[in-house]
Design a protein around this motif. Sequence first.
Motif, mmCIF file in Angstrom:
data_model
loop_
_atom_site.group_PDB
_atom_site.id
_atom_site.type_symbol
_atom_site.label_atom_id
_atom_site.label_comp_id
_atom_site.label_asym_id
_atom_site.label_seq_id
_atom_site.Cartn_x
_atom_site.Cartn_y
_atom_site.Cartn_z
ATOM 1 N N SER A 33 -5.828 2.314 -3.803
ATOM 2 C CA SER A 33 -4.828 1.303 -3.433
ATOM 3 C C SER A 33 -5.526 0.113 -2.775
ATOM 4 O O SER A 33 -5.202 -1.050 -3.071
ATOM 5 C CB SER A 33 -3.773 1.903 -2.493
ATOM 6 O OG SER A 33 -4.364 2.444 -1.325
ATOM 7 N N PRO A 75 -3.258 -5.335 1.455
ATOM 8 C CA PRO A 75 -2.459 -4.119 1.235
ATOM 9 C C PRO A 75 -1.172 -4.045 2.037
ATOM 10 O O PRO A 75 -0.229 -3.375 1.623
ATOM 11 C CB PRO A 75 -3.423 -2.988 1.645
ATOM 12 C CG PRO A 75 -4.787 -3.564 1.489
ATOM 13 C CD PRO A 75 -4.649 -5.014 1.831
ATOM 14 N N LYS A 116 0.827 -1.208 0.000
ATOM 15 C CA LYS A 116 0.000 0.000 0.000
ATOM 16 C C LYS A 116 0.859 1.255 0.000
ATOM 17 O O LYS A 116 0.579 2.208 -0.732
ATOM 18 C CB LYS A 116 -0.948 0.010 1.199
ATOM 19 C CG LYS A 116 -1.869 1.244 1.222
ATOM 20 C CD LYS A 116 -2.803 1.233 2.404
ATOM 21 C CE LYS A 116 -3.649 2.488 2.443
ATOM 22 N NZ LYS A 116 -4.780 2.460 1.507
#
Length: 271
Positions: free
Chosen positions: A172, A183, A155
């Motif tokens: 994201s 992430p 991320k």
Amino acid sequence: MPELPEMETYRIMLSERIAGKLITGAAVTRDKTINMEPDAFISDVVGRTVWFVERRGKHLLLHLDDGRRLVIHLMLGGSLYYGDEEDRPDRTVQVELSFGSHKLFGIGLRLGYVHLLSAKEAVERFKELGPEPLDPRLTAASFRKLFQGKRGVLKSALVDQQTIAGIGNCYSDEICFTASIRPNTRIPSLRDEEWERLFRATQSVLRDATAAGGYMESPTFLGDTLTGGYNERCRVYDRGGQPCLQCGTAIEQSEVASKKMFYCPSCQPEQ
């Protein structure tokens, strides 16, 4: 904060409304929003024609007929609205540009800005930005190469504008969900097939979000029914505690590198 789909939506909509038009007036109510004295700013932009509107990452560039650019970055809480005095936004306007009877209002630009730059200054401003994720020249291999040598979490790299431009907190997480990757996965642990999925997810999520008008629901003009259409289609972002639309498991919310992170623990298993 507006990301690539939101700013691309602005680019498309404003191109239809101000490209080729003369700036007939301007007003500045917050000096820090611009990069020069207000009187000089107004004098320099009034009488100029907007040739076309470009987007670079999370920025809009209004190309003027004297070769300069008005660079707009909305940052957190900023938005744009195009209308007349009758439907003037009921919020604080820091900068406004007049196009005859209509105006482009820069709203909530406490952190954002509208800077007048020469072509050379604009190139310098953006030289550290990473490539555009929807650039047709970007391949799965060149996408993966952008992350080469990085050892942090995915991320953090996706939202790093020097790695790749235009992706922020919302997309994201949406990209990682679509790719079935958590992430906070550390970049060195990603396998070949996961890089392929991540590249395809980046392309599909950003294209779909742009087509739906992005996730921010402030309309760009009176009667705008497109802007914000993606908000109800977000799969994980800002849906902490709600059931996953894919499997029904509760979406989890946590933090990574001081940023909110949303994911499905079932669809995005921990590695």
